[in-house]
Write an enzyme that holds these catalytic residues in place. Structure first.
Site, PDB file in Angstrom:
ATOM      1  CG  LEU A   9      -1.780  -1.252   1.409  1.00  0.00           C
ATOM      2  CD1 LEU A   9      -2.779  -1.038   2.535  1.00  0.00           C
ATOM      3  CD2 LEU A   9      -2.509  -1.632   0.119  1.00  0.00           C
ATOM      4  NE  ARG A  16       0.353  10.657  10.414  1.00  0.00           N
ATOM      5  CZ  ARG A  16       0.100   9.433  10.869  1.00  0.00           C
ATOM      6  NH1 ARG A  16       0.385   9.126  12.126  1.00  0.00           N
ATOM      7  NH2 ARG A  16      -0.432   8.513  10.094  1.00  0.00           N
ATOM      8  CG  ASN A 188      -2.618  -3.901  12.283  1.00  0.00           C
ATOM      9  OD1 ASN A 188      -1.943  -4.772  11.742  1.00  0.00           O
ATOM     10  ND2 ASN A 188      -3.436  -3.099  11.613  1.00  0.00           N
ATOM     11  CG  ASN A 246       3.030   6.955  10.498  1.00  0.00           C
ATOM     12  OD1 ASN A 246       2.573   6.527   9.450  1.00  0.00           O
ATOM     13  ND2 ASN A 246       3.065   6.237  11.603  1.00  0.00           N
ATOM     14  CB  ALA A 399      53.659  21.719  -6.260  1.00  0.00           C
ATOM     15  CB  SER A 424      56.685  23.401  -9.430  1.00  0.00           C
ATOM     16  OG  SER A 424      57.090  22.312  -8.670  1.00  0.00           O
TER      17      SER A 424
HETATM   18  C1  UD1 Z   1      -2.355   1.602   9.707  1.00  0.00           C
HETATM   19  C2  UD1 Z   1      -3.382   0.644  10.336  1.00  0.00           C
HETATM   20  C3  UD1 Z   1      -3.065   0.481  11.822  1.00  0.00           C
HETATM   21  C4  UD1 Z   1      -1.649  -0.037  11.980  1.00  0.00           C
HETATM   22  C5  UD1 Z   1      -0.647   0.861  11.275  1.00  0.00           C
HETATM   23  C6  UD1 Z   1       0.722   0.210  11.243  1.00  0.00           C
HETATM   24  C7  UD1 Z   1      -5.466   0.928   9.082  1.00  0.00           C
HETATM   25  C8  UD1 Z   1      -6.848   1.490   9.114  1.00  0.00           C
HETATM   26  N1  UD1 Z   1      -4.723   1.163  10.162  1.00  0.00           N
HETATM   27  O1  UD1 Z   1      -2.513   2.871  10.333  1.00  0.00           O
HETATM   28  O2  UD1 Z   1      -3.968  -0.448  12.408  1.00  0.00           O
HETATM   29  O3  UD1 Z   1      -1.325  -0.133  13.357  1.00  0.00           O
HETATM   30  O4  UD1 Z   1      -1.029   1.079   9.903  1.00  0.00           O
HETATM   31  O5  UD1 Z   1       1.718   1.039  10.759  1.00  0.00           O
HETATM   32  O6  UD1 Z   1      -5.123   0.265   8.129  1.00  0.00           O
HETATM   33  N2  UD1 Z   1      -2.682   4.015   2.130  1.00  0.00           N
HETATM   34  C9  UD1 Z   1      -3.175   3.891   0.855  1.00  0.00           C
HETATM   35  N3  UD1 Z   1      -4.399   4.391   0.582  1.00  0.00           N
HETATM   36  C10 UD1 Z   1      -5.192   4.994   1.506  1.00  0.00           C
HETATM   37  C11 UD1 Z   1      -4.674   5.115   2.820  1.00  0.00           C
HETATM   38  C12 UD1 Z   1      -3.429   4.612   3.101  1.00  0.00           C
HETATM   39  O7  UD1 Z   1      -2.503   3.345  -0.019  1.00  0.00           O
HETATM   40  O8  UD1 Z   1      -6.299   5.395   1.156  1.00  0.00           O
HETATM   41  C13 UD1 Z   1      -1.337   3.475   2.420  1.00  0.00           C
HETATM   42  C14 UD1 Z   1      -0.341   4.527   2.875  1.00  0.00           C
HETATM   43  O9  UD1 Z   1       0.417   4.995   1.756  1.00  0.00           O
HETATM   44  C15 UD1 Z   1       0.537   3.768   3.854  1.00  0.00           C
HETATM   45  C16 UD1 Z   1      -0.359   2.645   4.346  1.00  0.00           C
HETATM   46  O10 UD1 Z   1      -1.456   2.567   3.473  1.00  0.00           O
HETATM   47  O11 UD1 Z   1       1.667   3.179   3.233  1.00  0.00           O
HETATM   48  C17 UD1 Z   1      -0.839   2.883   5.775  1.00  0.00           C
HETATM   49  O12 UD1 Z   1      -1.537   4.105   5.853  1.00  0.00           O
HETATM   50  P1  UD1 Z   1      -1.391   5.071   7.095  1.00  0.00           P
HETATM   51  O13 UD1 Z   1      -2.267   6.226   6.872  1.00  0.00           O
HETATM   52  O14 UD1 Z   1       0.030   5.309   7.406  1.00  0.00           O
HETATM   53  O15 UD1 Z   1      -2.042   4.147   8.235  1.00  0.00           O
HETATM   54  P2  UD1 Z   1      -1.811   4.246   9.795  1.00  0.00           P
HETATM   55  O16 UD1 Z   1      -2.621   5.365  10.346  1.00  0.00           O
HETATM   56  O17 UD1 Z   1      -0.383   4.230  10.120  1.00  0.00           O
HETATM   57 CA    CA Z   2       1.514   4.350   8.915  1.00  0.00          CA
END
Ligand code: UD1
Ligand code: CA
Length: 481
Positions: A9, A16, A188, A246, A399, A424
């Site tokens: 993902l 942030r 998680n 993050n 040099a 040099s």
């Molecule tokens: C997420 C988990 C959380 C976990 C944590 C671990 C969910 C709802 N929560 O939270 O339980 O403890 O990761 O690090 O999944 N992304 C997409 N599309 C979107 C949203 C996010 O591709 O619409 C991708 C982001 O680029 C990222 C990843 O998903 O790589 C996680 O998204 P992020 O917003 O960082 O989730 P967390 O709040 O950290």
């Molecule tokens: Ca994250």
């Protein structure tokens, strides 16, 4: 062996990070964050690795294509949450009868070994449950596993809620957690192995009825649990591996951890690293045994360092091949170049643009070598510029010598043949050839080729005026009168 397809993902904004660039392509030790995640997961993959992109996807795709040939991209149009992100990749696995490993693109500390162990654990669980089904007719299915760990401060992570039997009932996000749930410190990781047909079913049932109005991937647990399809935690001992990145401070901390892993690996392979917290080595650098590296050095890109080479303080070496037994003295910079055996470089030397420095060559302080080939046992020890030059064996460069290679429009070549002696402060105005055993007189501006064995000297005649100082002082006195 279980059949595995990875889905990474990487579509989120990474708000942030406060950056113009997408979070997942920010560099850690010269490589985009995604490089680490893709490298960790690739050994498990049956064939393709699917990367879900969205926010500034052109930039993410461009970076990933540079290192991942079997990556395929799924497009998440709007960032509606992690469940929606996985759903965007559905086309790639809709007929797949295996397990999808889902990983957040922002967990660069995860290792292949841990993922492999998790997969083996899942395989055991699946086999065990199938046996129970067959022998005892227990109607229970394994939906998958989730990598979890315990942390001192679980703030920001989804909390793992388990029943007495250890089955995960649900995952609660920070913003949706009750006071009691917030106390849970098992978190998680955002890494899941899920049976693909069940994942498809569950994703379609998820709503965005939560504190963030997002489609949470974590909700697949509750949805499938209700159908007796169970998720078990795979507990990872080292919480570091699961840390999410993050913000930029977490990026710095992740870089420090990854750096330490690399340094440790080299040290255990026989490399001495002095004051390691000040040494920077990128992941593709190769270092042979008995190399010694002093504090403040940076080794970057595809650099290779041969046996017994010593790199003293504050040197920067990128994309270069350094042979065995070379000594690089402090504050030297070497880029895109080759240094052969037993050469001595620096202190304060700069070598760049495909320079080739031969065996036993000595390049001393404040010497710059650009796009030049220097043959064995030649020395240029002080204050010199050698650009676009081809220099033979046993040449002595005095040099202050400069190859004047640029006429304002074009670059020209200087050839200095074996055993020549450059006095040099010689200016060699290129294109020019200095013959074998030839000499130049100090301070000469050489504009014509010098034949073998000849001396070229270009100087205004020296004039000595006797008693000049006395006369000058006398004159001054006269003037003041
Ligand atoms: C997420 C988990 C959380 C976990 C944590 C671990 C969910 C709802 N929560 O939270 O339980 O403890 O990761 O690090 O999944 N992304 C997409 N599309 C979107 C949203 C996010 O591709 O619409 C991708 C982001 O680029 C990222 C990843 O998903 O790589 C996680 O998204 P992020 O917003 O960082 O989730 P967390 O709040 O950290
Ligand atoms: Ca994250």
């Amino acid at each position: 062996m279980l059949k595995i397809k990875p889905v990474i993902l990487a579509a989120g904004k990474g708000t942030r990070f406060k950056s113009k660039k997408p979070k997942v392509i920010h560099k850690i030790l010269g490589k985009p964050m995604l490089w680490y995640v893709i490298n960790a997961v690739s050994p498990l993959a049956l064939d393709d690795v699917i990367v879900v992109v969205g926010n500034q996807r052109e930039l993410v795709i461009e970076e990933v294509k540079k290192f991942c040939k079997n990556c395929k991209f799924a497009y998440q149009k709007e960032q509606l949450g992690t469940a929606d992100a996985v759903l965007s990749s559905y086309e790639y696995w809709k007929n797949f009868d295996g397990y999808i490993i889902i990983i957040n693109g922002d967990t660069p500390l995860i290792t292949s070994e841990t993922l492999k162990k998790a997969t083996e654990y899942l395989e055991k669980l699946v086999n065990y449950s199938q046996k129970r089904k067959k022998d005892l007719h227990i109607d229970e299915d394994i939906a998958g596993i989730i990598l979890t760990t315990k942390v001192d401060n679980p703030y920001g992570y989804g909390r793992i809620v388990k029943d007495k039997g250890g089955v995960i009932q649900k995952i609660v996000e920070e913003k949706d957690a009750s006071f009691e749930e917030k106390k849970i410190n098992e978190i998680n990781s955002g890494i899941y192995l899920v049976y693909a047909p069940y994942l498809a079913q569950a994703l379609k049932k998820i709503s965005n009825d939560n504190a963030q109005g997002e489609y949470y991937l974590t909700d697949i647990v509750e949805v499938l649990n209700q159908e007796d399809k169970k998720f078990y935690p795979y507990y990872v001992e080292n919480p570091q591996e699961l840390e999410g990145v993050n913000d930029r401070w977490q990026l710095s901390k992740a870089e420090k951890i990854l750096q330490e892993r690399i340094l440790k690996q080299h040290a255990l392979n026989g490399v001495s690293i002095h004051n390691p917290s000040t040494v920077y080595i990128e992941p593709d650098v190769k270092i042979e045994q008995d190399v010694e590296i002093f504090q403040g050095c940076s080794l970057k890109g595809n650099t290779v360092i041969g046996e017994d080479t010593v790199i003293h303080e504050n040197c920067v070496i990128s994309n270069s091949v350094i042979a065995n037994g070379v000594e690089i003295l402090p504050n030297s910079v070497i880029e895109d170049s080759t240094i052969e055996e037993k050469a001595q470089i620096g202190p304060f030397a700069r070598i760049r643009n495909n320079a080739k420095v031969g065996k036993n060559v000595s390049i001393g302080n404040f010497v710059e070598v650009k796009n030049s080939i220097i043959d064995e046992s030649t020395a240029a020890k002080h204050l010199t510029y050698l650009g676009d030059a081809e220099i033979g064996k046993n040449v002595n460069i005095g040099a202050g010598t400069i190859t004047c290679n640029y006429d304002g429009v074009n670059k020209h070549k200087t050839v200095i043949k074996d055993n020549a002696f450059i006095g040099s402060d010689t200016m060699l105005v290129a294109p020019i050839t200095v013959g074998e055993n030839a000499y130049t007189g100090s301070g000469s501006v050489i504009t014509k080729d010098i034949p073998d064995n000849a001396l070229a000297v270009e100087r205004a005649p020296l004039k000595i005026i006797p008693d000049y100082a006395k006369r000058k002082k006398g004159k001054k006195k006269d003037e003041s009168c």
